[in-house]
Design an enzyme around this catalytic site. Structure first.
Site, mmCIF file in Angstrom:
data_model
loop_
_atom_site.group_PDB
_atom_site.id
_atom_site.type_symbol
_atom_site.label_atom_id
_atom_site.label_comp_id
_atom_site.label_asym_id
_atom_site.label_seq_id
_atom_site.Cartn_x
_atom_site.Cartn_y
_atom_site.Cartn_z
ATOM 1 N N GLY A 65 37.580 40.096 47.626
ATOM 2 C CA GLY A 65 38.406 41.259 47.905
ATOM 3 C C GLY A 65 37.694 42.525 47.456
ATOM 4 N N GLY A 119 38.255 36.483 47.148
ATOM 5 C CA GLY A 119 39.107 36.644 48.317
ATOM 6 C C GLY A 119 38.632 35.877 49.527
ATOM 7 C CD GLU A 142 37.887 35.370 41.086
ATOM 8 O OE1 GLU A 142 37.965 35.483 42.321
ATOM 9 O OE2 GLU A 142 37.458 34.331 40.525
ATOM 10 C CG ASP A 150 43.060 36.634 42.757
ATOM 11 O OD1 ASP A 150 41.878 36.300 42.953
ATOM 12 O OD2 ASP A 150 43.524 37.722 43.164
#
Length: 361
Positions: A65, A119, A142, A150
């Site tokens: 992302g 992402g 992350e 996530d």
């Protein structure tokens, strides 16, 4: 249509192409907003039998992302006093898209040719078919930037064999094609030189078939190959021993014991963990512990949305992005700067409900 993402549909096969090759096809909010309604429409369209998603260029499927945009929306635009509208909506809409992929009723074929992180994992791992090439570089990094794995990491990571999910979550370790296939993250291996032929065969076979799933399985039966030996296989017993411990501190103690017994892999792994964000390590450990017992991806995403918003209200994400992606000094100043400083009560705060800002489908 955004020039960052392209759509096509012909002969029963719909195609999504992420088109930011200079940014390694990093996922923006505009791309999410373009893709989500298309998928929903294709799911309801009887003429569409399957979907393919791929990235433009040879370097990446999707490197993650666009966290730098989220960083800038608070640090640059709001003087560091968030949350910004983007920090609230990006994660919410991204996670809704992840769930739509998970719930998609037709074959969803992701072609992971190159870098696939964060992402990009969310755009692929929840689909029915996940094709990797020899250029795959898969990771959930992350904890390096003060965040947590996530996009449903709390769903798929604790369901991987042994303790591999927690190992990948905490260390951000990279997998190649053989490693991804061995863990079930990838469903098939196809050499990059055969991708053009694969896509052509899929288009032809699907257009001639009433059943998109059987058509895809037939084509993959002709194009998929064995990826070779998994380089992580020799380390799996040690990973299972060490990462089955009851806390991050206990994992490190176990790794240190293995190091004392002469394991270079344990020494390198422990050193890697000690360079990660302490808060990220502990909340990620708890995320996977809770996610393992949850009964649906929607529940996991609700948990992760709470976590994302607490991260946006804290300091660690912004310091991590600054150090790794903005200033690139690779010297983050974590607060707290040790595992001992990350108390149980601090960890619990990342899972607390935020009034008026909860995840919903």
């Amino acid at each position: 249509m955004s020039d960052e993402i392209r759509f096509a549909a012909e002969g029963g096969l719909a195609t999504i192409e992420l088109a930011r090759p200079k940014a390694l096809n990093a996922l923006t909010l505009d791309m999410i907003r373009a893709m989500h309604p298309r998928l929903e429409a294709w799911d309801d369209d009887d003429a569409i039998k399957a979907v393919i998603i791929k990235g433009e260029g040879e370097k990446a499927f999707c490197a993650g992302g666009d966290v730098r945009a989220v960083y800038r929306s608070i640090v640059d635009d709001l003087g560091g006093k968030g949350p910004s509208e983007l920090s609230q909506t990006f994660f919410l809409e991204e996670y809704r898209l992840n769930h739509t992929i998970h719930a998609f009723s037709k074959p969803y074929v992701a072609i992971l040719d190159g870098v696939t992180m964060g992402g990009g994992v969310g755009l692929s791992v929840h689909g029915s078919h996940r094709i990797v090439t020899e250029r795959l570089m898969f990771a959930m990094p992350e904890t390096t930037i003060g965040l947590f794995p996530d996009v449903g990491g709390g769903w798929f990571l604790p369901r991987l064999p042994g303790a591999m999910g927690l190992y990948l979550a905490l260390t951000g370790a990279r997998l190649d094609a053989a490693g991804a296939v061995a863990l079930g993250i990838a469903s098939h291996y196809v050499p990059s030189a055969r991708l053009e032929g694969l896509e052509a065969a899929l288009a032809t076979t699907i257009s001639e078939s009433d059943d998109g799933r059987s058509a895809i399985n037939d084509v993959l039966g002709r194009f998929a190959e064995a990826p070779g030996a998994d380089p992580m296989a020799e380390h799996r017993p040690l990973i299972d021993r060490c990462f089955s411990a009851a806390s991050v501190e206990a994992i490190l103690e176990s790794l240190d014991r293995e190091t004392a017994s002469g394991s270079d892999f344990a020494r390198e792994t422990a050193a890697t963990l000690r360079h990660k964000c302490p808060t990220s390590l502990k909340i990620s450990f708890e995320q996977l512990r809770r996610g393992r017992d949850m009964s649906s991806l929607a529940d996991v995403l609700a948990m992760e949305y709470r976590m994302s918003q607490h991260c946006m209200a804290g300091t660690e994400f912004f310091e991590g992005v600054r150090a790794i992606l903005v200033d690139k000094d690779h010297a983050p100043k974590w607060q707290p700067n040790s595992l001992a400083g990350v108390t149980d009560s601090l960890v619990d705060q990342y899972f607390a409900a935020i009034p008026g800002r909860e995840f919903s489908l």
